[in-house]
Write an enzyme that holds these catalytic residues in place. Structure first.
Site, mmCIF file in Angstrom:
data_model
loop_
_atom_site.group_PDB
_atom_site.id
_atom_site.type_symbol
_atom_site.label_atom_id
_atom_site.label_comp_id
_atom_site.label_asym_id
_atom_site.label_seq_id
_atom_site.Cartn_x
_atom_site.Cartn_y
_atom_site.Cartn_z
ATOM 1 N NE ARG A 19 46.257 -10.923 -42.940
ATOM 2 C CZ ARG A 19 45.819 -11.456 -41.822
ATOM 3 N NH1 ARG A 19 45.638 -12.755 -41.725
ATOM 4 N NH2 ARG A 19 45.551 -10.692 -40.787
ATOM 5 C CG PHE A 39 30.354 -15.193 -32.071
ATOM 6 C CD1 PHE A 39 30.818 -14.316 -31.104
ATOM 7 C CD2 PHE A 39 29.048 -15.060 -32.520
ATOM 8 C CE1 PHE A 39 29.998 -13.323 -30.601
ATOM 9 C CE2 PHE A 39 28.219 -14.063 -32.026
ATOM 10 C CZ PHE A 39 28.697 -13.195 -31.064
ATOM 11 N NE ARG A 81 43.905 -12.713 -31.349
ATOM 12 C CZ ARG A 81 43.957 -12.221 -32.586
ATOM 13 N NH1 ARG A 81 44.624 -11.126 -32.839
ATOM 14 N NH2 ARG A 81 43.335 -12.826 -33.578
ATOM 15 C CD GLU A 93 31.174 -10.465 -44.093
ATOM 16 O OE1 GLU A 93 30.830 -11.441 -44.778
ATOM 17 O OE2 GLU A 93 32.320 -9.984 -44.123
ATOM 18 C CB VAL A 148 31.063 -12.275 -35.443
ATOM 19 C CG1 VAL A 148 29.969 -11.955 -34.447
ATOM 20 C CG2 VAL A 148 31.906 -13.458 -34.976
ATOM 21 N N GLY A 156 35.469 -10.878 -36.457
ATOM 22 C CA GLY A 156 35.657 -12.262 -36.897
ATOM 23 C C GLY A 156 36.222 -13.029 -35.731
ATOM 24 C CD GLU A 200 41.069 -9.646 -44.280
ATOM 25 O OE1 GLU A 200 40.332 -10.610 -43.970
ATOM 26 O OE2 GLU A 200 41.981 -9.223 -43.552
ATOM 27 C CE LYS A 239 42.013 -18.473 -43.814
ATOM 28 N NZ LYS A 239 41.555 -17.255 -43.224
ATOM 29 C CG ASN A 296 46.115 -15.112 -44.937
ATOM 30 O OD1 ASN A 296 47.055 -15.137 -44.131
ATOM 31 N ND2 ASN A 296 44.919 -14.662 -44.603
ATOM 32 C CG HIS A 332 37.588 -7.185 -39.308
ATOM 33 N ND1 HIS A 332 37.825 -7.391 -40.647
ATOM 34 C CD2 HIS A 332 37.958 -8.341 -38.690
ATOM 35 C CE1 HIS A 332 38.314 -8.613 -40.831
ATOM 36 N NE2 HIS A 332 38.412 -9.201 -39.648
ATOM 37 C CG HIS A 372 41.728 -7.240 -38.636
ATOM 38 N ND1 HIS A 372 41.152 -7.210 -37.384
ATOM 39 C CD2 HIS A 372 42.077 -8.525 -38.862
ATOM 40 C CE1 HIS A 372 41.159 -8.432 -36.864
ATOM 41 N NE2 HIS A 372 41.725 -9.242 -37.742
HETATM 42 P P1 AMP Z 1 36.384 -14.804 -39.617
HETATM 43 O O1 AMP Z 1 37.583 -14.708 -38.728
HETATM 44 O O2 AMP Z 1 35.997 -13.509 -40.254
HETATM 45 O O3 AMP Z 1 36.460 -15.950 -40.598
HETATM 46 O O4 AMP Z 1 35.143 -15.165 -38.655
HETATM 47 C C1 AMP Z 1 35.111 -16.347 -37.914
HETATM 48 C C2 AMP Z 1 34.060 -16.225 -36.813
HETATM 49 O O5 AMP Z 1 32.779 -15.942 -37.411
HETATM 50 C C3 AMP Z 1 33.887 -17.496 -35.997
HETATM 51 O O6 AMP Z 1 33.924 -17.188 -34.615
HETATM 52 C C4 AMP Z 1 32.495 -17.978 -36.382
HETATM 53 O O7 AMP Z 1 31.842 -18.605 -35.321
HETATM 54 C C5 AMP Z 1 31.786 -16.684 -36.731
HETATM 55 N N1 AMP Z 1 30.622 -16.935 -37.555
HETATM 56 C C6 AMP Z 1 30.576 -17.475 -38.792
HETATM 57 N N2 AMP Z 1 29.286 -17.620 -39.191
HETATM 58 C C7 AMP Z 1 28.503 -17.167 -38.187
HETATM 59 C C8 AMP Z 1 27.085 -17.042 -37.976
HETATM 60 N N3 AMP Z 1 26.211 -17.433 -38.883
HETATM 61 N N4 AMP Z 1 26.680 -16.515 -36.793
HETATM 62 C C9 AMP Z 1 27.557 -16.127 -35.873
HETATM 63 N N5 AMP Z 1 28.890 -16.210 -36.011
HETATM 64 C C10 AMP Z 1 29.364 -16.726 -37.141
#
Ligand code: AMP
Length: 396
Positions: free
Chosen positions: A89, A282, A240, A332, A330, A209, A383, A15, A8, A207, A178
């Site tokens: 990807r 987040f 965004r 999960e 976020v 993240g 993914e 990645k 990716n 989704h 996504h």
């Molecule tokens: P991703 O793009 O799916 O890798 O998600 C990244 C986002 O998930 C980032 O903004 C992180 O701050 C958030 N994130 C990861 N772990 C946690 C958690 N335990 N609580 C809240 N947000 C999280």
């Protein structure tokens, strides 16, 4: 053992994962960061043990070589790892690349041609494909497109209400992104509930993240999604802002002299959670809210308001909803976000179980009460595994 190397390639990162497409086991994975600038690093996890080192990776070719040598140092020789293909990807497939595809010169040229629709992403994906082709000339390279799952969105969901001729000429439509995650997660949810193949199953997948998108899925096929021509539309994200009146951009151009490039930067890098609160992650936003920061609270409220709007809209589009699923970083991990997002949606038949919501599990789990008319799930997205599976299916 057969394995797929999943790559990716982002604009400044690469990645990678060596995945068994049957078991989903990742024998090795990692990321090269700061590709193309000084101070590149590579972190690698082999059999659960992580290591990080500084190295030089001036381009994706160098990053691929760095991946190979670092993995070899850690005892993973890619040449003898049983690799059957490399799965890539690729963010945008445009109008014509709507299924996972073995990459040849023609396909690569098409990915290049549609790069104007995803100028931040496709060029990096192309670099990744080129460098992997050089490094692994005997392996098939398969491109798996983020847009593929949404390629047959109903016309009313995929068509922008603008001049038809202009839209056709420039391939302007809602493509959605996504897609690999929405497809994987909606299939996992249906399987987990024992309802795969149920043509009436109405799902909303969230989704959430760093990028964030929602989809409405009926019987395994998407009927709407929140991202559009580009990954800018829809939900509030890390940098965004999602939906915005296009008039704001015209106005900023007229009154503040912002150029196309300024607006691009504003929309992609200086909006969303970062733009409103100044906080980029987040988790940091959640702790600022916890500490009583008013800007952080407003930002979270905007994020939640948009999310609830999409849940309500998609319940209407689907004519009801059976399953709401949270996924990605976020979705999960944040117990509070899930609880707050669904507050006030009891009228839709959504009831969260506080204890279940706080639980932990590596696989899919239910977080709604037994009496909730809508089943609410947390389903970890994967993914890389989805790309590995598409890759082996494509070369079979
Ligand atoms: P991703 O793009 O799916 O890798 O998600 C990244 C986002 O998930 C980032 O903004 C992180 O701050 C958030 N994130 C990861 N772990 C946690 C958690 N335990 N609580 C809240 N947000 C999280």
């Amino acid at each position: 053992m057969s394995a797929v190397l999943v790559l990716n390639a982002g604009s400044s990162s690469l990645k990678f994962q060596v995945v068994d497409p049957e078991t989903g086991e990742a024998h090795a994975k990692g990321i090269v960061e700061r590709v193309g600038s000084k101070g590149s690093t590579i972190s690698v996890t082999v059999d659960g043990e992580e290591s990080e080192t500084s190295a030089s990776a001036p381009d994706h070719g160098a990053a691929t070589e760095l991946m190979r040598t670092t993995l070899a140092d850690r005892g993973v020789d890619l040449a003898s790892s049983g690799l059957v293909a490399v799965g890539h990807r690729v963010v945008h497939g445009g109008r014509s690349l709507t299924e996972p595809t073995v990459v040849d010169d023609k396909v690569l040229a098409e990915i290049e041609r549609v790069a104007e629709l995803a100028p931040l992403h496709n060029p990096a994906n192309i670099d990744g494909i080129r460098s992997a082709t050089k490094a692994f000339p005997d392996l098939p390279q398969v491109a798996v497109f983020d847009t593929a799952f949404f390629s047959d969105l109903p016309a009313e969901a995929s068509t922008y209400a603008i001049d038809r001729e202009l839209a056709d000429k420039h391939a302007i439509r809602r493509y959605g992104f996504h897609g690999t995650s929405h497809e994987f997660v909606s299939a996992e949810a249906a399987r987990f509930l024992g309802r795969e193949g149920d043509a009436d199953l109405k799902q909303i997948v969230l989704h959430l993240g760093n990028g964030a998108s929602a989809s409405a899925v009926r019987g395994g096929r998407p009927v709407d999604t929140s991202m559009g021509l580009t990954p800018l539309e829809g939900l509030v994200m890390g940098t965004r802002g999602g939906d915005i009146d296009p008039g704001v951009l015209l106005h900023l151009h007229r009154v503040a002299g912002l150029s196309v490039s300024d607006l691009d930067t504003l929309l992609n890098k200086k909006s969303g959670i970062l733009g409103v609160s100044g906080i980029g992650d987040f988790r940091d936003l959640a702790s600022a809210v916890h500490d009583g920061d008013d800007d952080a609270r407003l930002t979270l409220d905007i994020y939640l308001h948009r999310l609830r709007k999409y849940i309500g809209a998609y319940a209407a589009v689907l004519g009801g909803v059976d399953v709401v699923t949270f996924t990605a970083g976020v979705g999960e991990n944040s117990v509070e976000l899930r609880e707050e997002a669904l507050k006030g949606l009891e009228f839709l038949g959504i009831r969260i179980d506080g204890r279940r919501n706080k639980g932990k599990n590596d696989g899919p789990r239910v977080i709604s009460t037994d009496s909730s008319a809508v089943t609410v799930l947390v389903v970890p997205t994967n993914e890389e595994l989805a790309i590995a599976r598409h890759t082996v299916a494509t070369i079979a």
